[in-house]
Design an enzyme around this catalytic site. Structure first.
Site, PDB file in Angstrom:
ATOM      1  N   ASP A  85      -2.689   2.490  -6.200  1.00 34.09           N
ATOM      2  CA  ASP A  85      -1.696   2.552  -5.124  1.00 34.09           C
ATOM      3  C   ASP A  85      -1.699   1.347  -4.196  1.00 34.09           C
ATOM      4  OD1 ASP A  85      -4.180   3.131  -4.061  1.00 34.09           O
ATOM      5  OD2 ASP A  85      -3.437   4.621  -2.648  1.00 34.09           O
ATOM      6  N   GLU A  86      -2.359   0.279  -4.595  1.00 31.27           N
ATOM      7  CA  GLU A  86      -2.538  -0.827  -3.656  1.00 31.27           C
ATOM      8  C   GLU A  86      -2.658  -2.133  -4.428  1.00 31.27           C
ATOM      9  OE1 GLU A  86      -5.889  -2.076  -0.285  1.00 31.27           O
ATOM     10  OE2 GLU A  86      -6.093  -0.209  -1.415  1.00 31.27           O
ATOM     11  N   ASP A 118       0.856  -1.188   0.000  1.00 33.57           N
ATOM     12  CA  ASP A 118       0.000   0.000   0.000  1.00 33.57           C
ATOM     13  C   ASP A 118       0.892   1.238   0.000  1.00 33.57           C
ATOM     14  OD1 ASP A 118      -2.183   1.643   0.122  1.00 33.57           O
ATOM     15  OD2 ASP A 118      -2.731   1.150   2.182  1.00 33.57           O
TER      16      ASP A 118
END
EC number: 2.7.7.7
Length: 355
Positions: free
Chosen positions: A103-104, A8
């Site tokens: 983003d993850e 993350d």
């Protein structure tokens, strides 16, 4: 036994802006629509989070929490480029990569390309390569399934690395406050508190049929995670079929004007996610969950793909006005776009809510 990573990025959009603009470093920054426009926060820097400002906070609310807050227009093309750099790093280690957003992502490194036995060592290498290539930090969680890896990645942010080992899984879940569980929102946590469930240990005391009676089908999931069990595989190349946003309310809300106002922020969040994924959609679905847990969904399909905040909001409010039972209090409201198509980008289409 699987070895799962959850990676993350730390305040990703805001961190990219602070990286690229030194004047923003160390200051409360949010990426998203300005308060005088209909918009929502897409990302908040850690300096902004100290004021209680997070992703999905309505911009007008964020502005009242911090008088020095700096609003930055999102640059999704830049974020996508950085995300592609990061995903290329993931694929150096495994092809079992399941992106959740820009983003993850989850990674299954049970079998990995460098044949490294330690999942923690892989996580360290990935974090190092991300920082080396992008000058950004990521937090990583390592465990035996997706739920535990997700929980681990949030333990030591930013720039954290945490392990929930197999022999620690049950004890870790038992001590966890119920509102910290991934998949349990504020309203569900509040109901669990009313039922005497404060921690994972207390959730574990409930039988599966009892949880299903109280919470519906998701009760099966709660029963599993209370025992540290999550059988969901990491699925590479998952095709996203819909994009949406929803808000839960505690206490419940009522009245058409109040609901209409909440729909503004929800539509803004849907638009941000469409822009992030460069998608638009033909079918808009309104979701309403009443205080008695009765749930309705109402959909409408249009000829032209929806993308702009205003057009999503107009149709969403039509659905709400036509189908809401104003005699009942509402605990959840949501909008989802389906029948997705690729977005033909233009400056005009990215401008609403951001400039």
């Amino acid at each position: 036994m699987r070895k799962i990573l959850h990676i993350d990025m730390d305040a990703f959009f805001a961190s990219v802006e602070q990286r690229d603009n030194p004047r923003l470093r160390g200051k409360p920054v949010v990426v998203g629509g300005r308060p005088e426009q209909r918009g929502a926060v897409a990302a908040a820097s850690y300096e902004a989070r100290k004021y209680g400002i997070f992703s999905a906070t309505p911009s007008r609310v964020a502005a009242t929490k911090c008088k020095d807050l700096i609003f930055v227009a999102p640059r999704f093309e830049v974020y996508r480029q950085v995300s592609q750099q990061i995903r290329a790093i993931f694929h150096q280690f495994t092809d079992l990569v399941e992106p959740v957003s820009l983003d993850e992502a989850y990674l299954d490194v049970t079998e990995n390309k460098p044949e490294i036995n330690s999942a923690m060592a892989i996580a360290r290498e990935i974090k190092g390569l991300i920082h080396q290539e992008t000058h950004l930090t990521a937090s990583a969680g390592v465990s035996i399934n997706k739920f535990l890896a997700k929980m681990a990645s949030g333990l030591d942010k930013p720039n954290g690395l945490s392990l929930v080992a197999p022999d620690q899984a049950e004890a870790f879940v038992q001590q966890l406050p119920i509102e910290k569980f991934h998949g349990i929102g504020k309203v569900t946590a509040a109901k669990m508190h009313q039922l005497g469930i404060q921690t994972g240990a207390e959730l574990r005391q409930w039988s599966e049929p009892s949880l299903v009676r109280q919470f519906g089908k998701v009760g099966h999931y709660y029963y599993g995670i209370a025992r540290g069990i999550d059988e969901r595989p990491v699925i590479a190349n998952r095709i996203r079929k819909s994009i949406g946003a929803e808000r839960s309310f505690f206490p419940d809300i009522s009245g058409l004007p109040v609901l209409m106002e909440e729909l503004d922020a929800i539509a803004a969040q849907v638009h941000l996610r469409l822009a992030e994924n460069q998608r638009s959609g033909h079918t808009l679905t309104l979701k309403v969950k009443y205080a008695n847990y009765q749930q309705i969904t109402r959909s409408r399909t249009v000829d032209h793909p929806l993308y702009e905040v205003d057009e999503i909001l107009v149709l969403g409010k039509e659905l709400l006005q036509s189908h809401i039972d104003e005699q009942q209090a509402v605990r959840l409201l949501g909008l989802t776009l389906a029948n997705l198509v690729d977005k033909d980008r233009s400056p005009k289409q990215l401008s609403i809510g951001f400039v």
